[in-house]
Design an enzyme around this catalytic site. Structure first.
Site, short mmCIF file in Angstrom:
data_model
loop_
_atom_site.label_atom_id
_atom_site.label_comp_id
_atom_site.label_asym_id
_atom_site.label_seq_id
_atom_site.Cartn_x
_atom_site.Cartn_y
_atom_site.Cartn_z
N ASP A 147 24.79 10.04 -13.38
CA ASP A 147 25.24 9.47 -12.13
C ASP A 147 24.01 8.85 -11.46
O ASP A 147 22.87 9.09 -11.87
CB ASP A 147 25.85 10.57 -11.26
CG ASP A 147 26.13 10.12 -9.86
OD1 ASP A 147 26.88 9.14 -9.70
OD2 ASP A 147 25.59 10.73 -8.92
N ASP A 171 23.79 7.62 -7.41
CA ASP A 171 23.62 8.01 -6.01
C ASP A 171 23.66 9.52 -5.86
O ASP A 171 24.64 10.17 -6.24
CB ASP A 171 24.71 7.39 -5.14
CG ASP A 171 24.60 5.87 -5.07
OD1 ASP A 171 23.51 5.38 -4.75
OD2 ASP A 171 25.61 5.19 -5.34
N ASP A 211 25.63 14.90 -9.23
CA ASP A 211 25.49 15.76 -8.05
C ASP A 211 26.81 16.09 -7.38
O ASP A 211 26.81 16.81 -6.38
CB ASP A 211 24.57 15.09 -7.03
CG ASP A 211 25.23 13.86 -6.39
OD1 ASP A 211 25.62 12.95 -7.15
OD2 ASP A 211 25.36 13.81 -5.16
#
Length: 225
Positions: free
Chosen positions: A9, A11, A171
């Site tokens: 991922d 961001d 995250d």
């Protein structure tokens, strides 16, 4: 040795873009003369495609209003990125070192699966000089929103790697749910935008520092064999 695929991922995982995301969201809502959602609510939807994100933030708004919010966000984010360059979404300390370490492993391929647009991802990769790392780049333009597994399926197809030889690092619970849906191991990171408590029920492993990622992956590969 069979190839392995590590999918990142962006961001909240590789770059700390929360200030940029919140500022663009504030601009989008202000342009529509609407109340800006709380910061925590904005960060909770990071990783989703923008149409899904707006639906979660303002489910009472009509489709036309949400579409205007999406376009306003895109324009504000783009303008901020042009003005600020790489400082717009700085790499987390340790991110570049991790990418270099994994990239140096002959059996390891790297990919990206992000809720960003292709324009946004390409600009970020160029600003940080990351182009050499990723053999597959999956973006919101081409896929259903996370946690649908389409992005991971495409990255596996691009590289010819089997799901059992792949891992998703992210995250958010959306990343971990996407990994589970695609049959790949999910490694949740504790420095991003969802709390560890949201990651633990769906992640194979959760790490709190960048230097824990490679050992976590090594353990996953050993479980595979």
């Amino acid at each position: 040795m069979s190839l392995r695929l590590v999918i990142f991922d962006v961001d909240g995982t590789l770059v700390d873009s929360q200030a940029a995301i919140v500022a663009a969201m504030e601009a989008a809502f202000a342009a529509q003369r609407m109340a800006v959602p709380p910061r925590a609510a904005i960060l909770s939807i990071v990783g989703l495609s923008l149409d899904h994100a707006m639906l979660r933030l303002v489910p009472e708004a009509g489709a036309d209003t949400r579409a205007r919010l999406v376009e306003g966000y895109k324009q504000a984010y783009h303008d901020q990125r042009l003005a600020q360059g790489a400082a717009h979404s700085p790499l987390f300390p340790g991110a570049l070192g991790l990418l270099e370490t994994l990239h140096a492993q002959p059996e390891t391929l790297l990919a990206v699966a992000t809720g960003k647009s292709r324009r946004g991802l390409d600009a970020l990769i160029e600003s940080h000089g990351l182009g050499r790392f990723f053999v597959s780049r999956q973006v919101a333009d081409d896929h259903p929103s996370k946690p649908h597994p389409s992005m991971i399926h495409a990255a596996l197809a691009d590289t010819g790697v089997e799901a059992v030889d792949a891992a998703m690092i992210g995250d958010t619970s959306f990343d971990m749910e996407m990994a589970r849906a695609a049959g790949v191991a999910g490694v949740g990171v504790g420095w991003g935008y969802h709390p560890v408590s949201a990651l633990e029920p769906v992640a194979r492993r959760v790490v709190l520092r960048f230097d824990e990622v490679t050992p976590a992956l090594d353990a996953i590969w050993k479980e595979r064999t």
